[in-house]
Enzyme design. Structure first.
Site, PDB file in Angstrom:
ATOM      1  N   GLY A 208       0.501  -0.868   0.034  1.00 22.23           N
ATOM      2  CA  GLY A 208       0.088  -0.008   0.003  1.00 22.23           C
ATOM      3  C   GLY A 208       0.965   1.380  -0.317  1.00 22.23           C
ATOM      4  O   GLY A 208       0.997   2.345  -0.465  1.00 22.23           O
TER       5      GLY A 208
ATOM      6  N   CYS B  83       1.565  -0.179  13.372  1.00 29.03           N
ATOM      7  CA  CYS B  83       0.328   0.291  13.523  1.00 29.03           C
ATOM      8  C   CYS B  83       0.132  -0.427  15.097  1.00 29.03           C
ATOM      9  O   CYS B  83      -0.833  -1.264  15.105  1.00 29.03           O
ATOM     10  CB  CYS B  83      -0.369  -0.911  12.181  1.00 29.03           C
ATOM     11  SG  CYS B  83      -0.232  -2.181  11.914  1.00 29.03           S
TER      12      CYS B  83
END
Length: 441
Positions: free
Chosen positions: A259, A369
């Site tokens: 991504g 994350c």
């Protein structure tokens, strides 16, 4: 050696709607809790051959059960004074799956009760508990959420850590926000505003596009044409902090599934995408092919990479992923405190090596994350103490659409699941992310 094979199943009536989907959901929850298997991979294997509707139902049931597991377990403990024998752990799994449908899903109570009782009767080791399962689930259906205990849906050790890091009020709010399903965020390859209008989505201040009730993602307009990719709005921020542009050469370490690589390449930068996993790199390569983006792919251990120096380096480091529990609810139940310690040690090595890959005057962005300070704020503090040739390049409010409340006192990005509130809870929230931008002297 203990026989871990499942008990033989009795033939199930072939005309019971949704039974196969519920069986797959229960099998998936059992695999996660007993063996720590990733939910998506497990569901992919267990739902092969099912119709798309049943695949979606199985995924929703399994994810909802894991997302609400703490409260559901507390509920069963309150209703079952004697508990369930160890030899019948499958019954507990089925009761959790049944209760999740009754309390948190738009499923008729009779369907949730009836199919769960049928599943209890499938195996010789559990068939004797059909009466118990029927009684427990009918009581849950009658008395509803009033029976639910006021406990966190995540493990106690995680909630205690968030309380210590963010304070009692915010720590509790984070835990509650993680129990909600996340919306679908997309990153556009081109004009984000035009794509948002095309898909009927909402354009966020950061440039991401937010959808709800998207259904089959691959069926959305523009997927086959490579116009966008799935990426949480918070996950898109680290690459934005580099302000990528044509003429820059950027190393994306631990790059798969790609991504952030796509963000950098779409902005015109030359990207060297590095990952140690060949299967994950195959996925990255497929994603770049769909998006028609050219990048240099390198299979290597990022802690030993010999390359550069680069204008910029992006490290989206392996981490506990506790910030993604809304999307991957199994994370809460497959991680332990020891995992955070070992991952933090790996992050330290990655940062130390990445420092040598950045050219003088270049920029390093480190992100995870994770909601755990050990993997974010404390990592950067330790790195700066060990590398006096680096300093923070603070993020400013409004930069890249980043709100002031997403920036900590040191100028680092710290998003929480409570951020980006909305009157419609389906549109609210962000993944928990940490990102720091560091400049080499």
């Amino acid at each position: 050696m203990k026989d871990t094979r499942p008990s033989p199943r009795s033939p199930s009536p072939p005309d019971v709607p949704g039974l196969a989907a519920r069986r797959a959901a229960a099998d998936a929850v059992e695999a996660v809790l007993q063996s720590g298997h990733p939910l998506e991979e497990t569901l992919e294997r267990l739902t092969r051959g099912l119709e798309e509707r049943d695949r979606g139902l199985a995924r929703m049931i399994a994810a909802t059960t894991l997302r609400r597991l703490g409260g559901l377990r507390g509920l069963l403990r309150a209703l079952l004074e004697r508990g369930i024998p160890d030899k019948a752990r499958r019954v507990e799994i089925l009761l959790l799956v049944g209760a999740a449908q009754i309390l948190f899903m738009d499923v008729p109570d009779h369907a949730a009760v009836g199919t769960t009782v049928s599943l209890v009767g499938e195996q010789a080791s559990t068939a004797g508990f059909k009466g118990l399962a029927n009684a427990v689930l009918r009581r849950i259906a009658r008395e509803g959420r009033a029976l639910l205990p006021d406990v966190a849906d995540q493990p106690e050790w995680l909630v205690e850590g968030w309380t210590a890091a963010y304070g009692p009020t915010l720590g509790e709010a984070v835990a509650r926000a993680l129990a909600r399903e996340a919306p679908l965020d997309l990153t556009a390859k081109g004009d984000a505003a035009a794509l948002a209008e095309k898909l009927g989505g909402r354009l966020l201040p950061t440039g991401s596009i937010r959808l709800v009730e998207a259904g089959n993602v691959t069926a959305l307009a523009g997927f086959n044409e490579g116009e966008w990719w799935v990426q949480d709005a918070a996950a898109a921020l680290p690459a934005l902090l580099l302000h990528p542009a044509a003429g820059m050469t950027i190393a994306d370490l631990c790059a798969a599934p790609g991504g952030k690589t796509a963000q950098l390449a779409a902005a015109g930068a030359r990207v060297v995408a590095v990952d140690r996993s060949a299967p994950r790199l195959r996925r990255l390569k497929a994603n770049m092919a769909r998006l028609n983006l050219a990048v240099d792919i390198v299979e290597a251990d990022a802690t030993r990479l010999k390359a550069g120096p680069f204008d910029a380096v992006l490290i989206d480091a392996p981490c506990s992923a506790t910030g993604t529990i809304r999307r991957h609810p199994e994370v809460a139940w497959t991680k332990a405190p020891a995992d955070i310690a070992s991952l933090a040690a790996l992050q330290t090595r990655l940062l130390a090596h990445a420092a040598d890959l950045v050219k003088p005057g270049g920029v390093l962005v480190y992100s995870t994350c994770s909601l755990e300070p050990e993997e974010g704020e404390r990592q950067v503090e330790a790195f700066l103490n060990a590398h006096p040739d680096f300093s923070r390049l603070p993020v400013t409010p409004g930069e890249c659409g980043i709100a002031a409340e997403w920036i900590n006192a040191a100028g680092e990005v710290r998003t929480l699941p409570t951020h980006l509130p909305d009157e419609d809870p389906r549109f609210a929230g962000l993944d928990g992310f940490f990102a720091a931008r560091l400049k080499k002297a």
